[in-house]
Design a protein around this motif. Structure first.
Motif, mmCIF file in Angstrom:
data_model
loop_
_atom_site.group_PDB
_atom_site.id
_atom_site.type_symbol
_atom_site.label_atom_id
_atom_site.label_comp_id
_atom_site.label_asym_id
_atom_site.label_seq_id
_atom_site.Cartn_x
_atom_site.Cartn_y
_atom_site.Cartn_z
ATOM 1 N N GLU A 119 1.420 -3.748 -0.611
ATOM 2 C CA GLU A 119 2.189 -3.516 0.613
ATOM 3 C C GLU A 119 1.434 -2.647 1.612
ATOM 4 O O GLU A 119 1.840 -2.527 2.757
ATOM 5 C CB GLU A 119 3.557 -2.923 0.287
ATOM 6 C CG GLU A 119 3.528 -1.561 -0.324
ATOM 7 C CD GLU A 119 4.921 -0.963 -0.388
ATOM 8 O OE1 GLU A 119 5.739 -1.228 0.508
ATOM 9 O OE2 GLU A 119 5.187 -0.235 -1.342
ATOM 10 N N ASN A 120 0.336 -2.046 1.182
ATOM 11 C CA ASN A 120 -0.465 -1.264 2.115
ATOM 12 C C ASN A 120 -1.333 -2.175 2.977
ATOM 13 O O ASN A 120 -1.675 -3.277 2.569
ATOM 14 C CB ASN A 120 -1.373 -0.302 1.344
ATOM 15 C CG ASN A 120 -0.648 0.963 0.956
ATOM 16 O OD1 ASN A 120 -0.291 1.758 1.811
ATOM 17 N ND2 ASN A 120 -0.395 1.127 -0.334
ATOM 18 N N GLN A 126 -3.616 4.660 -4.305
ATOM 19 C CA GLN A 126 -3.436 6.047 -3.868
ATOM 20 C C GLN A 126 -4.753 6.788 -3.759
ATOM 21 O O GLN A 126 -5.039 7.460 -2.781
ATOM 22 C CB GLN A 126 -2.506 6.785 -4.821
ATOM 23 C CG GLN A 126 -1.135 6.164 -4.948
ATOM 24 C CD GLN A 126 -0.535 5.795 -3.620
ATOM 25 O OE1 GLN A 126 -0.829 6.398 -2.593
ATOM 26 N NE2 GLN A 126 0.290 4.770 -3.608
ATOM 27 N N ALA A 141 1.830 4.705 -9.396
ATOM 28 C CA ALA A 141 2.745 5.829 -9.593
ATOM 29 C C ALA A 141 3.049 6.490 -8.255
ATOM 30 O O ALA A 141 2.391 6.249 -7.262
ATOM 31 C CB ALA A 141 2.111 6.850 -10.541
ATOM 32 N N ARG A 142 4.077 7.299 -8.268
ATOM 33 C CA ARG A 142 4.413 8.127 -7.105
ATOM 34 C C ARG A 142 4.485 9.560 -7.591
ATOM 35 O O ARG A 142 4.362 9.838 -8.777
ATOM 36 C CB ARG A 142 5.736 7.683 -6.515
ATOM 37 C CG ARG A 142 6.876 7.693 -7.540
ATOM 38 C CD ARG A 142 8.170 7.250 -6.880
ATOM 39 N NE ARG A 142 9.293 7.206 -7.788
ATOM 40 C CZ ARG A 142 9.718 6.127 -8.416
ATOM 41 N NH1 ARG A 142 9.062 4.987 -8.287
ATOM 42 N NH2 ARG A 142 10.781 6.172 -9.191
ATOM 43 N N GLU A 143 4.735 10.486 -6.657
ATOM 44 C CA GLU A 143 4.788 11.894 -7.059
ATOM 45 C C GLU A 143 6.184 12.273 -7.532
ATOM 46 O O GLU A 143 7.181 11.691 -7.110
ATOM 47 C CB GLU A 143 4.384 12.770 -5.884
ATOM 48 C CG GLU A 143 2.924 12.586 -5.521
ATOM 49 C CD GLU A 143 2.489 13.629 -4.520
ATOM 50 O OE1 GLU A 143 2.092 14.715 -4.965
ATOM 51 O OE2 GLU A 143 2.555 13.358 -3.318
ATOM 52 N N PHE A 162 8.972 14.799 -7.114
ATOM 53 C CA PHE A 162 9.456 15.831 -6.195
ATOM 54 C C PHE A 162 10.674 16.493 -6.815
ATOM 55 O O PHE A 162 11.532 15.795 -7.352
ATOM 56 C CB PHE A 162 9.869 15.206 -4.855
ATOM 57 C CG PHE A 162 8.724 14.560 -4.126
ATOM 58 C CD1 PHE A 162 7.781 15.334 -3.468
ATOM 59 C CD2 PHE A 162 8.581 13.185 -4.099
ATOM 60 C CE1 PHE A 162 6.716 14.748 -2.802
ATOM 61 C CE2 PHE A 162 7.519 12.593 -3.440
ATOM 62 C CZ PHE A 162 6.585 13.371 -2.785
ATOM 63 N N ASN A 176 5.767 3.816 -11.273
ATOM 64 C CA ASN A 176 6.647 2.890 -10.547
ATOM 65 C C ASN A 176 7.082 1.777 -11.490
ATOM 66 O O ASN A 176 6.352 0.825 -11.714
ATOM 67 C CB ASN A 176 5.903 2.283 -9.352
ATOM 68 C CG ASN A 176 5.598 3.324 -8.290
ATOM 69 O OD1 ASN A 176 6.388 4.234 -8.047
ATOM 70 N ND2 ASN A 176 4.453 3.193 -7.655
ATOM 71 N N CYS A 179 15.490 4.894 -0.045
ATOM 72 C CA CYS A 179 14.464 5.107 -1.079
ATOM 73 C C CYS A 179 14.971 4.628 -2.427
ATOM 74 O O CYS A 179 14.224 4.584 -3.396
ATOM 75 C CB CYS A 179 13.990 6.562 -1.122
ATOM 76 S SG CYS A 179 14.744 7.590 -2.391
ATOM 77 N N ARG A 200 14.237 6.632 -5.594
ATOM 78 C CA ARG A 200 12.872 6.877 -6.078
ATOM 79 C C ARG A 200 12.512 8.364 -6.026
ATOM 80 O O ARG A 200 11.658 8.815 -6.774
ATOM 81 C CB ARG A 200 11.868 6.066 -5.272
ATOM 82 C CG ARG A 200 11.833 4.605 -5.674
ATOM 83 C CD ARG A 200 10.821 3.851 -4.840
ATOM 84 N NE ARG A 200 10.691 2.469 -5.254
ATOM 85 C CZ ARG A 200 11.537 1.491 -4.917
ATOM 86 N NH1 ARG A 200 12.592 1.769 -4.181
ATOM 87 N NH2 ARG A 200 11.341 0.273 -5.330
ATOM 88 N N VAL A 201 13.154 9.122 -5.128
ATOM 89 C CA VAL A 201 12.884 10.554 -5.063
ATOM 90 C C VAL A 201 13.891 11.319 -5.927
ATOM 91 O O VAL A 201 13.515 12.084 -6.816
ATOM 92 C CB VAL A 201 12.921 11.056 -3.594
ATOM 93 C CG1 VAL A 201 12.750 12.570 -3.538
ATOM 94 C CG2 VAL A 201 11.831 10.374 -2.775
ATOM 95 N N ARG A 241 12.393 -3.289 -2.031
ATOM 96 C CA ARG A 241 12.130 -2.576 -0.789
ATOM 97 C C ARG A 241 13.248 -2.957 0.157
ATOM 98 O O ARG A 241 13.708 -4.091 0.119
ATOM 99 C CB ARG A 241 10.812 -3.017 -0.145
ATOM 100 C CG ARG A 241 9.583 -2.653 -0.925
ATOM 101 C CD ARG A 241 9.311 -1.156 -0.800
ATOM 102 N NE ARG A 241 8.094 -0.792 -1.516
ATOM 103 C CZ ARG A 241 8.035 -0.514 -2.814
ATOM 104 N NH1 ARG A 241 9.121 -0.565 -3.547
ATOM 105 N NH2 ARG A 241 6.905 -0.173 -3.375
#
Ligand SMILES: Cc1cc2nc3c(=O)[nH]c(=O)nc-3n(C[C@H](O)[C@H](O)[C@H](O)COP(=O)(O)OP(=O)(O)OC[C@H]3O[C@@H](n4cnc5c(N)ncnc54)[C@H](O)[C@@H]3O)c2cc1C
Ligand code: FES
Lengths: 424, 81
Positions: free
Chosen positions: A37-38, A44, A109-111, A113, A252, A382, A385-386, A407
């Protein structure tokens, strides 16, 4: 009806794992489509690697990808299955169906938070988020920055920011000193990692790196202006223009879950060939367990070979994978979030940033599902996801079932779904 | 490399090539990208497309993630939505 792209091997995610998988499969003679999708390949860690910039390893893999017959389809998000073995994808508001004989999921992966008072103020970012902004063109020159998070990612990000001319005031690692030092000592088996860490540290020598220190609150008017830090005994305030606060990575898992792949302990279950529990669906990189760049590459190579029917060539890679998995396990233990991070939340602290749901509103609920119905937590764009991983840590709530679209997409895309929804 | 003219809230500014909309806004001194349900200012957090805190209106289309789009010449960006 949506346009259909047909291929032999579909790879989702053009990070290191997906790039390695696409290269190996294409070089073995398979027709390969690589979706991300980027707007650019790299995932990353290799974000912004282009025109001869970026680390040599990144440039080598990106060159190998463009020399291969694999076709990169960028700016393209997988939003759902088409109910018929294909993937429904969105490209600039248009729907496409991708039909492949085999699928490699390398969704990365994501971060992680975690909420604390003031974390919603503008300019409070993820650690990797700060890195990603730098790579996508933000100038941090002369800006006061405090990094207060966790994990090995702190080092390259601090190094990159210091090198870019930022005024880096403090790098705070929440993990206690004995864990971090124990981990560093155990690294003698991985000399490459030690050398890398030392090189990063050398790039921000003017700034202190402190273990056992974490942020308890961010303050400011319409953006962060200062952060309150603590070492558990003493608290103090540090002025800053940006605060980078995140606590490692979470895989993810939405797409593998939607496809029906078994997930155990936050990892997609795979065999020695990276094959999931679903026929013809492989998984590589962070979704099979957070492991970093090298493990992502090795797993990607194995998955690419396996999907192209070249299983026998994997043996040489299997030993490296085992070694890197041991390193990843040691890392996860050393940088596990401390209990005090959960204790920072106050009654008014926002937990769900999309819907502005505060901690006190969530209190009566007993599960994620109940809380969703009562407060809309996790129901914003989101899709949890957060707040999902945060609530797993704060409340022990399991993530709710994945519901497509993966999405938030335009209605046209969903309307073009050829058959009824599948996999849920 | 030539800079890219974009329009931020009616003002024309120049962005460096290969920068995202999020980067262009931050470099322009804008940190409140959108206004939350409770009217708080919010800006980018993850910079990788997952948090949706960086949403802006791009060429009339609302809720675009500023961190996921590269600046294109003439792009019109509205913040505060
Ligand atoms: C923000 C951030 C910054 C990081 N910076 C560093 C660093 O500086 N140094 C370091 O050593 N490690 C860094 N890491 C860790 C690094 O991500 C991993 O070690 C490595 O990139 C893992 O590779 P991967 O291929 O598994 O996943 P990723 O690199 O995460 O790639 C996954 C790709 O899949 C795509 N994707 C996911 N879902 C979909 C979908 N539904 N449709 C289409 N595309 C999809 C994503 O857009 C992404 O490009 C960072 C991590 C994050 C989250
Ligand atoms: S900053 Fe998180 S989606 Fe753009």
């Amino acid at each position: 009806m949506a346009e259909t792209l047909k291929t032999e091997v579909t790879v989702v995610g053009a990070g290191p794992a997906g790039i390695a998988a696409a290269c190996r499969a294409a070089e073995s003679g398979a027709r390969v489509l690589l979706l991300d999708e980027n707007p650019r390949a790299g995932g990353q860690i290799w974000r912004g690697t282009r025109c001869g910039r970026g680390p040599a390893g990144a440039r080598r893999w990106l060159a190998r990808l463009s020399d291969s017959s694999a076709r990169l389809v960028d700016t393209t998000a997988v939003v759902d299955t088409d109910g018929d073995g294909g993937l429904l994808v969105e490209r600039r508001g248009e729907a496409l169906v991708v039909e492949g004989e085999r699928l490699i999921v390398a969704s990365g992966a994501r971060e992680l938070f975690l909420p604390f008072p003031g974390w919603t103020l503008p300019n409070v970012l993820g650690v990797g988020g700060g890195q990603a902004l730098l790579k996508s063109g933000v100038s941090f020159r002369g800006r006061k920055i405090v990094i207060a998070g966790s994990g090995p990612l702190l080092l390259p990000v601090a190094a990159a920011l210091a090198t870019s001319g930022a005024h880096l005031r403090l790098v705070a690692e929440q993990a206690p000193a004995h864990r971090v030092h124990g981990f560093a000592l155990s690294c003698w088996r991985y000399p490459g990692k030690l050398i890398e860490a030392t090189r990063y540290r050398a790039a921000f020598l003017a700034t202190a790196y402190r273990t056992g220190v974490w942020a308890v609150a961010a303050r400011g008017d319409d953006r962060v202006e200062e952060v309150v830090l603590t070492d558990g005994h003493r608290s103090w305030t540090e002025p800053c223009d940006y605060l980078l606060a995140s606590y490692g990575l979470v895989p993810n898992l939405e797409l593998p879950r939607l496809l029906g792949c078994a997930v155990d302990n936050d990892r997609v279950t795979v065999d020695d060939h990276q094959l999931t529990t679903v026929d013809d669906v492989y998984c590589a990189g962070e979704p099979t367990g957070i492991g970093g760049l090298e493990l992502a590459l090795v797993e990607g190579e194995i998955a690419g070979l396996a999907a192209a029917g070249r299983d026998r060539e994997e043996t040489a890679l299997a030993g490296r994978r085992r070694r890197l998995e041991r390193f990843a396990a040691a890392l996860a233990h050393a940088f596990a979030p401390r209990q005090e991070l959960a204790e920072r939340v106050e009654v008014d602290t926002t937990i769900c940033r999309c819907e502005d749901v505060a901690w006190k509103q969530l209190h009566p609920a007993g599960s994620f599902r109940q809380a969703k119905l009562a407060t809309r937590v996790g129901m914003g764009p989101c899709q949890g996801r957060v707040c999902g991983p945060a609530l797993a840590l704060l409340r022990g709530w399991e993530a709710d079932r994945v519901r497509p679209p993966l999405r938030v997409s335009t209605l046209g895309v969903l309307a073009s779904r050829s058959k009824g929804p599948a996999g849920h | 490399m030539t800079r890219i003219p974009i329009v931020i809230d009616g003002r024309t500014v120049e962005a460096e090539p290969e920068t995202t909309v999020a980067a262009a806004l931050l470099n322009d001194g804008i940190w409140g990208f959108r206004s939350s349900v409770e009217s708080e200012p919010r800006g980018p957090v993850c910079a990788m497309g997952i948090c949706f805190e960086c949403r802006v209106t791009i060429d009339g289309i609302p809720h675009r993630r500023a961190c996921m789009e590269l600046c294109r010449p003439g792009m019109e960006i509205e913040t505060g939505g």
